[in-house]
Design a protein around this motif. Structure first.
Motif: not given
Length: 414
Positions: A258-281
């Motif tokens: 996801s991302y959100n651009l407001s008042d010249r500020k950009l917030a970007v987020k990403s997450s993942a969860d894979f079973v019995q493997l790992g992921g990221w946030n």
């Protein structure tokens, strides 16, 4: 009329018919000078004009009428006013009693249940009617939105030449810009016989007037791919041989962006969860983002690729963007547990890490959650320019170590 009888009527003999005469004036006006004994109106006084005599006669009639009927009209008005006042009083008193009774009824659970039982049919019928009408409108709106979304998705895949590689079962959408694509199959190449399967892809924040809206979210649920495809997606970071040796046959999980651009500020987020493997946030907060940044990205997408003009425009926009904060987490607990259960050597060895081992070393040996959090006192440019329009080709962070050093990030392992 028959012959010989026409001369017998009273008017024919010169005499008025008493039945055709109006009531005498004395019944409308009080007795006196205004009416004679025979009911006739007195003639005008000699020596005065006709208009003056008429005015005096009218005034005298009005005075006489008010003198006779005025007291009765006043009494009638007083009685009517009293009746109106009494009626208003009764209405207010009844309203106050009704409100008090309603309050007492709602406060008493037993009476409240009785009130519901009494008016339940009416309330349920009215509420059901409103719900049914709203439901019909919602279904009709979603049907039309789904049709439009399906057509736009089809046109996008054709324009991007991805139609041979991306297939899907159905599309549903709402009037508020939410679209869900079901049963998606993605092939990485023409010879790919085992496509990546995604149960559903949900997209929120789409706009019919903008290719890239100011805020967008995307999530893929129940992704399933083979170990070969996982190796291709990670650039051999997770090889097919290694994954199969650890007992993986397929990789399944969820992904979100996801991302959100407001008042010249950009917030970007990403997450993942894979079973019995790992992921990221991962999350990034960027500052001084040009308001035309998304429009520039849209032009690049619609143009079908990069050209000199688009590169110069993007370089100019990227030159002003600064990193405000970042929070990065990598989790490999699942694969670390399998590595410990299935060692590389037939003779397991106990590895002891030194006390001064870096977080990266401990994470690589023991696994867990690696956290990298920036500690910036002021925003830091993400690009560095050595000559005009060169910032696009010179990122400020050439490696993870340089990123940590320049952002004064803290690195921990849990």
């Amino acid at each position: 009329m028959q012959s010989g009888k026409h001369g017998t009527a009273p008017l024919a003999r010169g005499k008025p018919d008493p039945k055709l005469l109006l009531p005498p004036l004395s019944t409308l006006a009080p007795p006196g000078k205004l009416a004679q004994a025979d009911g006739s109106v007195p003639s005008a006084t000699p020596g005065m004009g006709t208009a003056t005599n008429a005015e005096q006669s009218v005034q005298q009639m009005a005075s006489a009428l008010w003198a006779e009927h005025g007291p009765r009209l006043k009494a009638s008005g007083a009685v009517a006013a009293g009746q109106v006042s009494q009626f208003a009083g009764r209405v207010l008193h009844h309203g106050a009693d009704t409100l008090h009774e309603a309050g007492a009824t709602m406060a008493d659970p037993a009476k409240r249940s009785g009130l519901w039982a009494r008016y339940r049919t009416l309330i349920v019928a009215s509420g059901a009617g409103v719900v049914i009408l709203a439901g019909i409108g919602w279904v009709a709106g979603c049907h039309e939105a789904s049709r439009i979304a399906n057509q736009k998705l089809h046109d996008f895949l054709e324009l991007a030449e991805l139609a041979p590689y991306v297939k899907y079962g159905s599309v549903s959408a709402s009037p508020f810009g939410n679209v869900t694509i079901y049963d998606v199959n993605i092939r990485l190449s023409d010879n790919d016989t085992q496509p990546i399967k995604v149960a559903s892809i949900a997209i929120g924040g789409l706009s019919s007037s903008q290719t890239l809206p100011s805020a967008l979210s995307l999530s893929a649920s129940h992704i399933e791919c083979s170990t070969e495809q996982a190796g291709a997606l990670t650039a051999a970071g997770l090889s097919d041989t290694r994954l199969r040796g650890l007992g993986y046959s397929t990789i399944t999980g969820d992904l979100a962006l996801s991302y959100n651009l407001s008042d010249r500020k950009l917030a970007v987020k990403s997450s993942a969860d894979f079973v019995q493997l790992g992921g990221w946030n991962v999350s990034f907060d960027l500052a001084d983002v040009p308001s035309t940044f998304l429009n520039g990205m849209t032009s690049v997408v619609q143009g079908g690729g990069f050209n000199l003009v688009s590169l110069m425009q993007m370089a100019q926009q990227f030159a002003s963007i600064k990193l405000q904060s970042a929070n990065i987490q990598f989790d490999d607990k699942g694969i670390a547990q399998r590595l410990q259960a299935i060692p590389d050597s037939p003779f397991p060895q106990n590895r002891t890490l030194p006390d001064n081992a870096t977080p990266f070393t401990r994470w690589g040996e023991q696994g867990g959650t690696l956290k990298i959090v920036t500690q910036l006192e002021e925003p830091l440019p993400i690009m560095q320019a050595r000559f005009p329009y060169s910032s696009l080709f010179n990122p400020a962070f050439s490696s993870l170590d340089s990123f940590i050093a320049r952002t004064h990030a803290t690195v921990t392992v849990d």
